[in-house]
Design a protein around this motif. Structure first.
Motif, PDB file in Angstrom:
ATOM      1  N   LYS A 207       0.828  -1.195   0.000  1.00 23.28           N
ATOM      2  CA  LYS A 207       0.000   0.000   0.000  1.00 23.28           C
ATOM      3  C   LYS A 207       0.871   1.256   0.000  1.00 23.28           C
ATOM      4  O   LYS A 207       1.880   1.342   0.676  1.00 23.28           O
ATOM      5  CB  LYS A 207      -0.910   0.012   1.226  1.00 23.28           C
ATOM      6  CG  LYS A 207      -2.007  -1.038   1.181  1.00 23.28           C
ATOM      7  CD  LYS A 207      -2.924  -0.898   2.393  1.00 23.28           C
ATOM      8  CE  LYS A 207      -4.028  -1.930   2.377  1.00 23.28           C
ATOM      9  NZ  LYS A 207      -4.933  -1.817   3.533  1.00 23.28           N
ATOM     10  N   LEU A 208       0.449   2.228  -0.773  1.00 24.97           N
ATOM     11  CA  LEU A 208       1.162   3.482  -0.845  1.00 24.97           C
ATOM     12  C   LEU A 208       0.283   4.595  -0.288  1.00 24.97           C
ATOM     13  O   LEU A 208      -0.892   4.410  -0.014  1.00 24.97           O
ATOM     14  CB  LEU A 208       1.562   3.779  -2.290  1.00 24.97           C
ATOM     15  CG  LEU A 208       2.503   2.762  -2.939  1.00 24.97           C
ATOM     16  CD1 LEU A 208       2.811   3.190  -4.362  1.00 24.97           C
ATOM     17  CD2 LEU A 208       3.798   2.618  -2.159  1.00 24.97           C
ATOM     18  N   SER A 209       0.862   5.771  -0.161  1.00 25.41           N
ATOM     19  CA  SER A 209       0.131   6.900   0.413  1.00 25.41           C
ATOM     20  C   SER A 209      -0.930   7.402  -0.569  1.00 25.41           C
ATOM     21  O   SER A 209      -0.883   7.134  -1.769  1.00 25.41           O
ATOM     22  CB  SER A 209       1.107   8.032   0.729  1.00 25.41           C
ATOM     23  OG  SER A 209       1.645   8.565  -0.465  1.00 25.41           O
ATOM     24  N   TYR A 210      -1.866   8.157  -0.012  1.00 27.30           N
ATOM     25  CA  TYR A 210      -2.885   8.775  -0.855  1.00 27.30           C
ATOM     26  C   TYR A 210      -2.243   9.773  -1.822  1.00 27.30           C
ATOM     27  O   TYR A 210      -2.765  10.023  -2.904  1.00 27.30           O
ATOM     28  CB  TYR A 210      -3.932   9.467   0.008  1.00 27.30           C
ATOM     29  CG  TYR A 210      -4.825   8.496   0.744  1.00 27.30           C
ATOM     30  CD1 TYR A 210      -5.726   7.698   0.044  1.00 27.30           C
ATOM     31  CD2 TYR A 210      -4.758   8.362   2.125  1.00 27.30           C
ATOM     32  CE1 TYR A 210      -6.548   6.798   0.714  1.00 27.30           C
ATOM     33  CE2 TYR A 210      -5.576   7.465   2.800  1.00 27.30           C
ATOM     34  CZ  TYR A 210      -6.465   6.687   2.090  1.00 27.30           C
ATOM     35  OH  TYR A 210      -7.275   5.796   2.747  1.00 27.30           O
ATOM     36  N   THR A 211      -1.109  10.335  -1.439  1.00 27.84           N
ATOM     37  CA  THR A 211      -0.409  11.268  -2.324  1.00 27.84           C
ATOM     38  C   THR A 211       0.026  10.565  -3.599  1.00 27.84           C
ATOM     39  O   THR A 211      -0.110  11.105  -4.700  1.00 27.84           O
ATOM     40  CB  THR A 211       0.821  11.865  -1.616  1.00 27.84           C
ATOM     41  OG1 THR A 211       0.405  12.548  -0.435  1.00 27.84           O
ATOM     42  CG2 THR A 211       1.553  12.829  -2.540  1.00 27.84           C
ATOM     43  N   GLY A 212       0.546   9.340  -3.443  1.00 28.06           N
ATOM     44  CA  GLY A 212       0.963   8.569  -4.603  1.00 28.06           C
ATOM     45  C   GLY A 212      -0.201   8.275  -5.536  1.00 28.06           C
ATOM     46  O   GLY A 212      -0.079   8.384  -6.762  1.00 28.06           O
ATOM     47  N   MET A 213      -1.354   7.912  -4.976  1.00 28.28           N
ATOM     48  CA  MET A 213      -2.536   7.650  -5.787  1.00 28.28           C
ATOM     49  C   MET A 213      -3.008   8.917  -6.497  1.00 28.28           C
ATOM     50  O   MET A 213      -3.392   8.885  -7.669  1.00 28.28           O
ATOM     51  CB  MET A 213      -3.651   7.079  -4.916  1.00 28.28           C
ATOM     52  CG  MET A 213      -4.967   6.843  -5.650  1.00 28.28           C
ATOM     53  SD  MET A 213      -4.835   5.649  -7.012  1.00 28.28           S
ATOM     54  CE  MET A 213      -4.694   4.118  -6.080  1.00 28.28           C
ATOM     55  N   PHE A 214      -2.951  10.048  -5.785  1.00 27.98           N
ATOM     56  CA  PHE A 214      -3.361  11.315  -6.390  1.00 27.98           C
ATOM     57  C   PHE A 214      -2.487  11.654  -7.596  1.00 27.98           C
ATOM     58  O   PHE A 214      -2.981  12.096  -8.644  1.00 27.98           O
ATOM     59  CB  PHE A 214      -3.295  12.443  -5.365  1.00 27.98           C
ATOM     60  CG  PHE A 214      -3.575  13.805  -5.945  1.00 27.98           C
ATOM     61  CD1 PHE A 214      -4.873  14.229  -6.173  1.00 27.98           C
ATOM     62  CD2 PHE A 214      -2.521  14.650  -6.277  1.00 27.98           C
ATOM     63  CE1 PHE A 214      -5.133  15.475  -6.721  1.00 27.98           C
ATOM     64  CE2 PHE A 214      -2.773  15.902  -6.826  1.00 27.98           C
ATOM     65  CZ  PHE A 214      -4.079  16.317  -7.044  1.00 27.98           C
ATOM     66  N   ILE A 215      -1.173  11.453  -7.465  1.00 27.30           N
ATOM     67  CA  ILE A 215      -0.258  11.750  -8.571  1.00 27.30           C
ATOM     68  C   ILE A 215      -0.581  10.860  -9.768  1.00 27.30           C
ATOM     69  O   ILE A 215      -0.613  11.319 -10.918  1.00 27.30           O
ATOM     70  CB  ILE A 215       1.206  11.556  -8.133  1.00 27.30           C
ATOM     71  CG1 ILE A 215       1.577  12.583  -7.054  1.00 27.30           C
ATOM     72  CG2 ILE A 215       2.153  11.686  -9.318  1.00 27.30           C
ATOM     73  CD1 ILE A 215       2.931  12.342  -6.418  1.00 27.30           C
ATOM     74  N   LEU A 216      -0.830   9.571  -9.507  1.00 25.44           N
ATOM     75  CA  LEU A 216      -1.179   8.651 -10.582  1.00 25.44           C
ATOM     76  C   LEU A 216      -2.464   9.089 -11.283  1.00 25.44           C
ATOM     77  O   LEU A 216      -2.536   9.113 -12.522  1.00 25.44           O
ATOM     78  CB  LEU A 216      -1.348   7.233 -10.028  1.00 25.44           C
ATOM     79  CG  LEU A 216      -1.882   6.178 -11.004  1.00 25.44           C
ATOM     80  CD1 LEU A 216      -0.916   6.004 -12.176  1.00 25.44           C
ATOM     81  CD2 LEU A 216      -2.099   4.847 -10.294  1.00 25.44           C
ATOM     82  N   LEU A 217      -3.486   9.440 -10.508  1.00 29.22           N
ATOM     83  CA  LEU A 217      -4.759   9.843 -11.094  1.00 29.22           C
ATOM     84  C   LEU A 217      -4.639  11.156 -11.867  1.00 29.22           C
ATOM     85  O   LEU A 217      -5.289  11.331 -12.897  1.00 29.22           O
ATOM     86  CB  LEU A 217      -5.828   9.975 -10.004  1.00 29.22           C
ATOM     87  CG  LEU A 217      -6.196   8.684  -9.266  1.00 29.22           C
ATOM     88  CD1 LEU A 217      -7.267   8.966  -8.219  1.00 29.22           C
ATOM     89  CD2 LEU A 217      -6.678   7.617 -10.240  1.00 29.22           C
ATOM     90  N   PHE A 218      -3.782  12.060 -11.387  1.00 28.65           N
ATOM     91  CA  PHE A 218      -3.589  13.321 -12.107  1.00 28.65           C
ATOM     92  C   PHE A 218      -2.893  13.073 -13.437  1.00 28.65           C
ATOM     93  O   PHE A 218      -3.221  13.714 -14.453  1.00 28.65           O
ATOM     94  CB  PHE A 218      -2.778  14.305 -11.260  1.00 28.65           C
ATOM     95  CG  PHE A 218      -2.759  15.701 -11.821  1.00 28.65           C
ATOM     96  CD1 PHE A 218      -3.918  16.458 -11.864  1.00 28.65           C
ATOM     97  CD2 PHE A 218      -1.584  16.253 -12.311  1.00 28.65           C
ATOM     98  CE1 PHE A 218      -3.908  17.745 -12.379  1.00 28.65           C
ATOM     99  CE2 PHE A 218      -1.563  17.529 -12.834  1.00 28.65           C
ATOM    100  CZ  PHE A 218      -2.732  18.285 -12.867  1.00 28.65           C
ATOM    101  N   LYS A 384       7.057  11.558 -10.965  1.00 29.70           N
ATOM    102  CA  LYS A 384       6.775  11.595  -9.533  1.00 29.70           C
ATOM    103  C   LYS A 384       5.901  10.435  -9.060  1.00 29.70           C
ATOM    104  O   LYS A 384       5.653  10.304  -7.860  1.00 29.70           O
ATOM    105  CB  LYS A 384       6.080  12.918  -9.188  1.00 29.70           C
ATOM    106  CG  LYS A 384       6.883  14.167  -9.557  1.00 29.70           C
ATOM    107  CD  LYS A 384       8.171  14.254  -8.758  1.00 29.70           C
ATOM    108  CE  LYS A 384       8.924  15.541  -9.075  1.00 29.70           C
ATOM    109  NZ  LYS A 384      10.184  15.642  -8.276  1.00 29.70           N
ATOM    110  N   ILE A 385       5.417   9.593  -9.980  1.00 30.94           N
ATOM    111  CA  ILE A 385       4.531   8.488  -9.593  1.00 30.94           C
ATOM    112  C   ILE A 385       5.328   7.417  -8.840  1.00 30.94           C
ATOM    113  O   ILE A 385       6.300   6.877  -9.365  1.00 30.94           O
ATOM    114  CB  ILE A 385       3.864   7.846 -10.830  1.00 30.94           C
ATOM    115  CG1 ILE A 385       3.011   8.888 -11.564  1.00 30.94           C
ATOM    116  CG2 ILE A 385       2.994   6.655 -10.410  1.00 30.94           C
ATOM    117  CD1 ILE A 385       2.433   8.375 -12.880  1.00 30.94           C
ATOM    118  N   PRO A 386       4.952   7.078  -7.596  1.00 30.20           N
ATOM    119  CA  PRO A 386       5.652   6.014  -6.860  1.00 30.20           C
ATOM    120  C   PRO A 386       5.256   4.634  -7.401  1.00 30.20           C
ATOM    121  O   PRO A 386       4.087   4.381  -7.671  1.00 30.20           O
ATOM    122  CB  PRO A 386       5.158   6.200  -5.413  1.00 30.20           C
ATOM    123  CG  PRO A 386       3.820   6.846  -5.557  1.00 30.20           C
ATOM    124  CD  PRO A 386       3.882   7.700  -6.784  1.00 30.20           C
TER     125      PRO A 386
END
Length: 393
Positions: A207-218, A384-386
């Protein structure tokens, strides 16, 4: 992947194809709807936005619901409903009814994608998730391309736009195909529910942070704005500013989507070998020169080749980003599919609406220039995507 699971996955991909036929056909009928109802560019963009909101933006809601309670039995009904909705679009008598038919199509699509995607995930083993998601995604992108080609052919026949009625037939045919494999779909969804606790413990480290998911979705939002923007405005740009015939302009959309079909599967297969980072970053960088060539090519052949290459590279990371999101949210793979296939892709509709406003006020050539530079911004975001350890190579 066990061989016995290949045909059920293939059936889901065919269902994906049929469900997404309408998405490919819509850009072809837009110029005709514009003329028939005297619509502005902003009203055309509103049609695209309505489609994206109902079919994509609300997908995470359906994904969350299916994570709580799997409903594979709805899959064949969704494919049939999408076809029936588009069949009506050529027969409506007002702009309001156009929007209503688009909403019907969108709800069917929003229901199908999360449930089907999570079922593909459950049918796959750890070493074939990206490849199998590529097969499933290929079905959707092929559906968009086939829908474009089919509508181009049908609209040239005697009854013109009324020939949308034939789109009801594929939905009825795939209904029977998917019902054949319904026992497999119910089985793997039930098995996943029983094993969910064990999966949560095993996958917790991924599991990764919500920040990582936000970057992917953006990033997906940017990619979708580019993809949807080109498929929406290419025909209008070439007809109005390049003097192209309508049939060539429509062929550009079909070629663009067919390039995406090839890119979807190629990127998915290479992702299992090269890792998610190389596919996501490489595909968006390679799209930069090809998109530039679309509006600068001196010949129709050059423009066609640039369109095919652009479609190939822009969408090459499609399956990779779905698997990446499902790895980030192992306990909510349906919602992850809804976020990647649906929400962030659908948000691209907002980007297209902005492009429509720019086209109305500043002209389509400026829109083409903007779309040329958007991949540069998307490439910076991609850095920047983890990436979870399991998807690195």
């Amino acid at each position: 992947m066990q061989k016995k699971n290949f045909l059920p996955i293939l059936a889901l991909a065919v269902g994906h194809l049929v469900t997404d036929l309408q998405a490919g056909a819509l850009p072809i009928v837009l110029p005709h709807l514009k003329e028939l109802f005297t619509l502005s560019y902003s009203q055309l963009a509103a049609i695209v936005l309505t489609q994206n909101i109902t079919s994509s933006v609300i997908q995470p809601v359906f994904g969350y619901i299916t994570d709580k309670r799997s409903m594979p039995v709805l899959l064949p009904f969704c494919a049939a409903m999408a076809g029936a909705g588009f069949a009506a679009i050529g027969w409506v008598s007002s702009y309001t009814l156009i929007l209503l038919t688009v909403i019907i199509i969108g709800i069917a699509s929003a229901t199908y994608h999360p449930q089907a995607s999570k079922t593909v995930n459950f049918l796959s083993d750890e070493n074939s998730k990206a490849k199998n998601m590529g097969i499933f995604s290929l079905g959707g992108n092929a559906g968009m391309a086939v829908g474009s080609i089919l509508m181009t052919f049908l609209i040239g026949l005697q009854d013109g736009i009324h020939n949308t009625m034939y789109f009801i037939l594929p939905g009825l045919l795939v209904f029977g195909l998917m019902m054949k494999y319904m026992p497999d779909y119910k089985r793997v969804n039930a098995e996943h529910s029983l094993k969910k606790a064990a999966v949560q413990i095993k996958a917790a480290s991924e599991k990764l942070s919500y920040t990582g998911m936000f970057i992917l979705l953006f990033f997906i939002f940017m990619r979708s704005t580019i993809h949807t923007g080109l498929s929406t405005y290419l025909p209008l740009f070439f007809m109005k500013f390049r003097g192209s015939e309508a049939i060539f302009a429509s062929a550009l959309v079909s070629a663009f989507l067919l390039g995406g079909v090839a890119g979807t599967y190629t990127g998915a297969v290479l992702s299992d070998r090269l890792g998610a980072r190389r596919i996501i970053l490489g595909s968006i960088i390679l799209s930069i020169p090809t998109i530039w060539l679309i509006s600068h090519a001196g010949t129709e052949i050059g423009a066609m080749l640039a369109v095919v290459a652009s479609g190939f590279f822009i969408i090459g990371s499609f399956a990779t980003t779905i698997v990446l999101a499902q790895t980030m949210l192992p306990d909510n793979v349906g919602m992850a599919a809804g976020l990647t296939i649906g929400f962030s892709v659908g948000m691209g509709g907002f980007g297209v609406t902005i492009l429509g406003f720019i086209a109305d006020n500043f002209g389509l050539p400026l829109v083409m220039q903007i779309v040329t530079w958007l991949p540069v911004a998307a490439a910076i975001i991609a850095l920047k995507i983890p990436i979870p350890a399991s998807l690195r190579k």
